[in-house]
Design an enzyme around this catalytic site. Structure first.
Site, PDB file in Angstrom:
ATOM      1  N   SER A 144       0.866  -1.167   0.000  1.00  0.00           N
ATOM      2  CA  SER A 144       0.000   0.000   0.000  1.00  0.00           C
ATOM      3  C   SER A 144       0.906   1.221   0.000  1.00  0.00           C
ATOM      4  O   SER A 144       2.086   1.132   0.363  1.00  0.00           O
ATOM      5  CB  SER A 144      -0.867   0.013   1.263  1.00  0.00           C
ATOM      6  OG  SER A 144      -1.465   1.270   1.493  1.00  0.00           O
ATOM      7  N   TYR A 157      -1.756  -1.166  10.407  1.00  0.00           N
ATOM      8  CA  TYR A 157      -1.781  -1.345   8.953  1.00  0.00           C
ATOM      9  C   TYR A 157      -0.496  -0.820   8.315  1.00  0.00           C
ATOM     10  O   TYR A 157       0.121  -1.477   7.475  1.00  0.00           O
ATOM     11  CB  TYR A 157      -2.999  -0.617   8.381  1.00  0.00           C
ATOM     12  CG  TYR A 157      -3.208  -0.824   6.902  1.00  0.00           C
ATOM     13  CD1 TYR A 157      -3.882  -1.948   6.435  1.00  0.00           C
ATOM     14  CD2 TYR A 157      -2.767   0.109   5.969  1.00  0.00           C
ATOM     15  CE1 TYR A 157      -4.088  -2.147   5.071  1.00  0.00           C
ATOM     16  CE2 TYR A 157      -2.965  -0.072   4.616  1.00  0.00           C
ATOM     17  CZ  TYR A 157      -3.628  -1.208   4.168  1.00  0.00           C
ATOM     18  OH  TYR A 157      -3.826  -1.397   2.821  1.00  0.00           O
ATOM     19  N   LYS A 161       2.302  -3.040   6.202  1.00  0.00           N
ATOM     20  CA  LYS A 161       2.627  -2.806   4.798  1.00  0.00           C
ATOM     21  C   LYS A 161       4.089  -2.408   4.605  1.00  0.00           C
ATOM     22  O   LYS A 161       4.693  -2.736   3.571  1.00  0.00           O
ATOM     23  CB  LYS A 161       1.682  -1.759   4.208  1.00  0.00           C
ATOM     24  CG  LYS A 161       0.224  -2.222   4.164  1.00  0.00           C
ATOM     25  CD  LYS A 161       0.053  -3.549   3.414  1.00  0.00           C
ATOM     26  CE  LYS A 161      -1.396  -3.941   3.259  1.00  0.00           C
ATOM     27  NZ  LYS A 161      -1.571  -5.197   2.497  1.00  0.00           N
TER      28      LYS A 161
END
Length: 257
Positions: A144, A157, A161
């Site tokens: 991402s 998150y 990533k």
């Protein structure tokens, strides 16, 4: 069907029931691949597999990518059905809960890391073993833009990533002597269920306003589509990208330019 880029090749797609996974599976099938579709949502997986089978038969495998036995299981099913794995879209992921670090529980953190990072590691490990034995292959991991920048209230998150990008670089170096290429895609704002969920988390009372604020920051002035992500991912999995490995490829409408 016309001759395609993936004729005679076998592809495994995780997180395949929707979003990027479904779009990539559709492109792979249209380009001639045999596809093994993996997802933990059995109902959504069955529906997507039935839809895709109208193009070419798809083998659907229900699996939780965070579980070692499930990962070994989907790899074994791919080998049982087709005898090899030529392309791997290591894509399954979750967004988790948005909140400041001081308000997150260890369960909030562990849940995201288990799927987004351990799941990617387990997939890489088991598929690399197969590809080493057969003498080559191509892998694309889904990271991402959160893998190259920070984001307040989104730390699990973001950490996961960043980790995916690190794993990609290591796997590219380990796989190169065996003819294996490994790359990462790093999507920005893409119109998917996950993106819609995030706008609700950012502004539960007015998610449309959160969406409009996000669009206003994107130089191309719109969200991308899952199909545009699939264009990039399938190119990286194809022979057209034969000298591309170990790289992270942003697809974000110039947001991080």
């Amino acid at each position: 069907m016309a001759e395609g880029r993936f004729d005679g090749r076998v592809a495994v797609v995780t997180g395949g029931a929707a979003g990027f996974g479904k779009a990539v599976a559709q492109r792979l099938l249209a380009d001639g691949a045999e596809v093994v579709l993996v997802d933990r949502d059995a109902e959504a997986l069955a529906a997507t597999a039935a839809e895709l089978t109208e193009v070419r038969p798809v083998r659907a495998v229900r699996a939780d990518v965070s579980q070692e036995a499930d990962v070994a299981g989907y790899v074994a099913e791919a080998l049982d059905a087709h005898g090899r794995i030529d392309a791997f879209f290591n894509n399954a992921g979750i967004e988790g809960r948005m909140a400041p670090m001081t308000e997150l529980s260890i369960d909030d953190f562990d849940r995201v890391i288990a799927v987004n990072l351990r799941g990617v590691f387990l997939g890489l490990r088991d598929v690399l073993r197969v590809m080493k034995a057969q003498g080559g292959g191509a892998i694309v991991n889904t990271a991402s833009m959160a893998g190259i920048r920070g984001s307040a209230t989104f730390s699990p998150y973001v950490a996961s990533k960043h980790g995916v990008i690190g794993l990609t670089r290591c796997a590219a170096l380990e796989g190169a002597p065996f003819g294996i290429r490994v790359n990462t895609i790093a999507p920005g704002h893409i119109d998917t269920r996950m993106a819609r969920d995030l706008t609700h988390q950012v502004d539960p009372d007015n998610p449309q306003a959160a969406y409009e604020r996000a669009v206003a920051r994107i130089p191309l002035a719109r969200y991308g589509t899952a199909e545009e992500v699939a264009n990039l991912a399938t190119w990286l999995l194809s022979d057209e990208a034969s000298y591309v490995s170990g790289a992270t490829h942003l697809i974000d409408g110039a947001l991080n330019a």
